[in-house]
Scaffold this active site. Structure first.
Site, PDB file in Angstrom:
ATOM      1  N   SER A 141       4.595 -10.554  -2.774  1.00 12.87           N
ATOM      2  CA  SER A 141       4.404  -9.656  -1.638  1.00 12.87           C
ATOM      3  C   SER A 141       4.880 -10.356  -0.371  1.00 12.87           C
ATOM      4  CB  SER A 141       2.922  -9.293  -1.479  1.00 12.87           C
ATOM      5  OG  SER A 141       2.689  -8.602  -0.263  1.00 12.87           O
TER       6      SER A 141
ATOM      7  N   TYR B 277      -5.925 -12.061   0.558  1.00 12.15           N
ATOM      8  CA  TYR B 277      -4.883 -11.518  -0.317  1.00 12.15           C
ATOM      9  C   TYR B 277      -3.567 -12.257  -0.090  1.00 12.15           C
ATOM     10  CZ  TYR B 277      -1.366  -8.175  -1.980  1.00 12.15           C
ATOM     11  OH  TYR B 277      -0.288  -7.582  -2.603  1.00 12.15           O
TER      12      TYR B 277
END
Length: 251
Positions: free
Chosen positions: A144, A157
């Site tokens: 990501s 995250y």
């Protein structure tokens, strides 16, 4: 094995209900993929995903797999590889977590890290070794852009994806020269169930767009893939911003 255009005949999807993963499976089935393994926790959603892929013409099996049980990964995934060569493994599982809550609940934060990083490390090593024994295949890892530089709004995250990204690049180096291709995919904001209800970031994309990019990346044997590609220079600039200025950005 893959044909001249890089289309796999067999696909192992780790995270069998992942919207990006399933969009990729559908796209590859439209090309040449004829056998798909959906690995995930047993659930009606996993069974439904398998039925949908079978309807597209692919022999599809479900595999009981839990990222949080690394002690089982070698046995569970070993059985899949024992049934025949796997051309492409797509590691697509992960959890976003709830930053505000998880900061106050260390156990919840650890669960995010254990899923996104430790579970991925375990399963990627098992699959990487199996692909190496085959002498061919691709391992695609969904990272990501959040891992490029941890932001205040989602650093739990983001840090887990940063670790996964670095690990996957290292694994790609370790497997270089043995016929195994490792591709790290860095999507930006993707419109999925996981991001539903959250403010949409600039350059947002869809599972289908990520799937198309993955297919192209497999064909070209890309090592790092940005989706959309315009994120690459943006994130390069973000990495260079002085920290006091970075903190003030509305992210």
């Amino acid at each position: 094995m893959k044909d001249a255009f890089g289309a796999p005949q067999t696909l192992l999807l780790l995270g069998g209900t992942s919207e990006i993963g399933l969009a990729t499976a559908r796209r590859l089935i439209g090309r040449r993929t004829r056998r798909v393994y959906l690995a995930g926790r047993p659930s009606p959603a996993l069974d439904q995903a398998a039925r949908e892929l079978r309807a597209l013409g692919a022999e599809t099996m479900t595999v009981g797999f839990d990222a949080l049980e690394p002690d089982t990964h070698e046995e569970v995934l070993g059985k899949v590889f024992a049934e025949g060569d796997i051309d492409t493994v797509l590691l697509a599982f992960g959890v976003l977590g709830d930053q505000a809550h998880d900061e106050q609940d260390p156990a919840a934060a650890v669960r995010v890290a254990a899923t996104n990083y430790a579970g991925a490390v375990s399963s990627a090593l098992v699959c990487g070794a199996a692909l190496q024994r085959q002498g061919h295949g691709s391992l695609v890892v969904l990272s990501s852009v959040a891992g490029e530089r941890a932001r205040r709004s989602n650093f739990i995250y983001g840090s887990s994806k940063a670790g996964l990204d670095a690990f996957s690049q290292g694994l790609g180096d370790a497997l270089h020269g043995c016929g195994v291709h490792v591709m790290v995919v860095r999507p930006g904001f993707v419109r999925t169930r996981m991001t539903e209800g959250r403010p949409e970031a600039p350059m947002a994309t869809t599972p289908e767009a990520v799937a198309e990019a993955i297919e192209t990346g497999l064909r070209r044997r890309t090592e790092v893939l940005w989706v959309p590609a315009t994120l690459r220079p943006v994130m390069a600039a973000m990495r260079l911003l002085p920290r006091p200025l970075f903190r003030r950005l509305p992210m």
